[in-house]
Design an enzyme around this catalytic site. Structure first.
Site, PDB file in Angstrom:
ATOM      1  N   ASN A  71       0.866  -1.173   0.000  1.00  0.00           N
ATOM      2  CA  ASN A  71       0.000   0.000   0.000  1.00  0.00           C
ATOM      3  C   ASN A  71       0.908   1.230   0.000  1.00  0.00           C
ATOM      4  OD1 ASN A  71      -1.788   2.061   0.536  1.00  0.00           O
ATOM      5  ND2 ASN A  71      -2.273   1.398   2.624  1.00  0.00           N
ATOM      6  N   LYS A  94       0.134   4.302  -0.235  1.00  0.00           N
ATOM      7  CA  LYS A  94      -0.484   5.486   0.389  1.00  0.00           C
ATOM      8  C   LYS A  94      -0.240   6.734  -0.487  1.00  0.00           C
ATOM      9  CE  LYS A  94      -0.054   3.227   4.813  1.00  0.00           C
ATOM     10  NZ  LYS A  94       0.108   3.320   6.265  1.00  0.00           N
ATOM     11  N   HIS A 135      -9.377   1.265   5.172  1.00  0.00           N
ATOM     12  CA  HIS A 135      -8.067   1.403   5.814  1.00  0.00           C
ATOM     13  C   HIS A 135      -8.202   2.326   7.035  1.00  0.00           C
ATOM     14  CE1 HIS A 135      -3.938   2.602   6.547  1.00  0.00           C
ATOM     15  NE2 HIS A 135      -3.605   1.469   5.957  1.00  0.00           N
ATOM     16  N   GLU A 182      -6.551   4.712   8.032  1.00  0.00           N
ATOM     17  CA  GLU A 182      -6.399   6.146   7.739  1.00  0.00           C
ATOM     18  C   GLU A 182      -7.682   6.727   7.153  1.00  0.00           C
ATOM     19  OE1 GLU A 182      -2.751   5.543   5.597  1.00  0.00           O
ATOM     20  OE2 GLU A 182      -1.853   4.948   7.503  1.00  0.00           O
ATOM     21  N   GLU A 197      -5.378  -4.997  10.700  1.00  0.00           N
ATOM     22  CA  GLU A 197      -4.345  -3.984  10.868  1.00  0.00           C
ATOM     23  C   GLU A 197      -4.559  -3.239  12.179  1.00  0.00           C
ATOM     24  OE1 GLU A 197      -2.308  -2.836   7.007  1.00  0.00           O
ATOM     25  OE2 GLU A 197      -4.028  -1.516   7.218  1.00  0.00           O
ATOM     26  N   GLY A 232       2.696   2.065  10.879  1.00  0.00           N
ATOM     27  CA  GLY A 232       3.675   3.144  10.747  1.00  0.00           C
ATOM     28  C   GLY A 232       4.415   3.459  12.038  1.00  0.00           C
ATOM     29  N   SER A 278       3.472  -2.265  10.316  1.00  0.00           N
ATOM     30  CA  SER A 278       4.931  -2.359  10.489  1.00  0.00           C
ATOM     31  C   SER A 278       5.509  -3.713  10.082  1.00  0.00           C
ATOM     32  CB  SER A 278       5.325  -2.003  11.924  1.00  0.00           C
ATOM     33  OG  SER A 278       4.953  -0.661  12.202  1.00  0.00           O
TER      34      SER A 278
HETATM   35  P1  PGA Z   1       2.969   0.216   7.632  1.00  0.00           P
HETATM   36  O1  PGA Z   1       1.501   0.451   7.038  1.00  0.00           O
HETATM   37  O2  PGA Z   1       3.483  -1.069   7.031  1.00  0.00           O
HETATM   38  O3  PGA Z   1       3.783   1.424   7.199  1.00  0.00           O
HETATM   39  O4  PGA Z   1       2.825   0.110   9.109  1.00  0.00           O
HETATM   40  C1  PGA Z   1       0.625  -0.613   6.859  1.00  0.00           C
HETATM   41  C2  PGA Z   1      -0.680  -0.128   6.329  1.00  0.00           C
HETATM   42  O5  PGA Z   1      -1.128   0.962   6.712  1.00  0.00           O
HETATM   43  O6  PGA Z   1      -1.329  -0.810   5.514  1.00  0.00           O
END
Ligand code: PGA
Length: 252
Positions: A10, A12, A96, A98, A168, A174, A214
């Site tokens: 992803n 983003k 997601h 976010e 997630e 992140g 992560s």
């Molecule tokens: P990340 O993000 O691997 O940077 O933690 C995962 C995601 O938001 O799908």
């Protein structure tokens, strides 16, 4: 039972066109020899057309980071399933964290997105996950059950490949913190049990459940070693060709 592992990147809101092309080409090369697993990338909408050209003869699946339910019309800022299909997109991330937490998307809205994707034979990757606060107050399972059931209201699944889930935990996205493999396994098994209550058992047992938060080269093997972890949704580590290459070449 065979669930083909799926490693999804992803991107983003990252990559300009040149960066997207480079990363997509590198990912296509890295995935060329991987016949026993699926690899997906979700570039920003602005790069999808160019990336689609680059992926044309590759094994990499092209995904969108979000999707509208309607085919067209007055939905400022949204992208429709036919628009995405025209570009060669076949999957879409939906719900997601976010989208939920920064943009306020509700379970009901997310359910419409899941429905719209499936009606157009696009495979939604429905993301669910608890916040740190919910985890610390021991509400993880209740939150996940609510998000799962509300996200899948009136959804019928006849083909287990038509739907992908992603667990997630918001506190892991992140942050460099990852759920311990055994913890991820416990939650994935819980999600699969919920799926078995919602759909036919053999369908539920075949639906892929990804872990996200992560994921990096150092933890992918242990996560993929867990029985109900069928893949990963990778953010930051999918933006570097070498680390994503290592992740898609997991041993587990
Ligand atoms: P990340 O993000 O691997 O940077 O933690 C995962 C995601 O938001 O799908």
């Amino acid at each position: 039972m065979t669930r083909t592992p799926l490693i999804a990147g992803n991107w983003k809101m990252n990559t300009n066109l040149a960066e997207a092309e480079q990363l997509a080409a590198a990912t296509a090369r890295a995935a060329a020899d991987l016949l026993d697993r699926d690899v997906m990338i979700a570039p920003p909408f602005t790069a999808i057309a160019q990336v689609a050209d680059l992926l044309h003869d590759s094994r990499v699946i092209l995904a969108a980071q979000n999707i509208c339910w309607a085919e067209k019309g007055a939905f400022t800022g949204e992208i429709s399933p036919p628009m995405l299909k025209e570009l060669g997109v076949s999957m879409a991330i939906v719900g997601h964290s976010e989208r939920r937490h920064i943009f306020g998307e509700s379970d009901a809205l997310i359910n419409r997105r899941v429905t719209g994707a499936m009606e157009h034979q696009l495979v939604p990757v429905l993301c669910i996950g608890e916040t740190l606060d919910e985890r610390e107050s021991e509400r993880t399972k209740a939150v996940l059950e609510k998000q799962l059931r509300a996200g899948l209201v009136e959804i019928t699944v006849n083909d287990p490949a038509a739907l992908v889930l992603a667990y997630e935990p918001v506190w892991a996205i992140g942050t460099g913190k990852t759920a311990a493999p055994a913890e991820a396994q416990e939650i994935h098994a819980f999600i699969r049990k919920l799926l078995a209550a919602m759909f036919e058992k053999d369908i539920a047992s075949q639906i892929r459940i990804l872990y996200g938060g992560s994921v990096v080269p150092d933890n992918i093997d242990a996560l993929m070693g867990q029985e109900d972890v069928d893949g990963a949704l990778v953010g930051g580590a999918a933006l570097k060709a070498e680390s994503f290459e290592r992740i898609i070449h997991f041993n587990g």
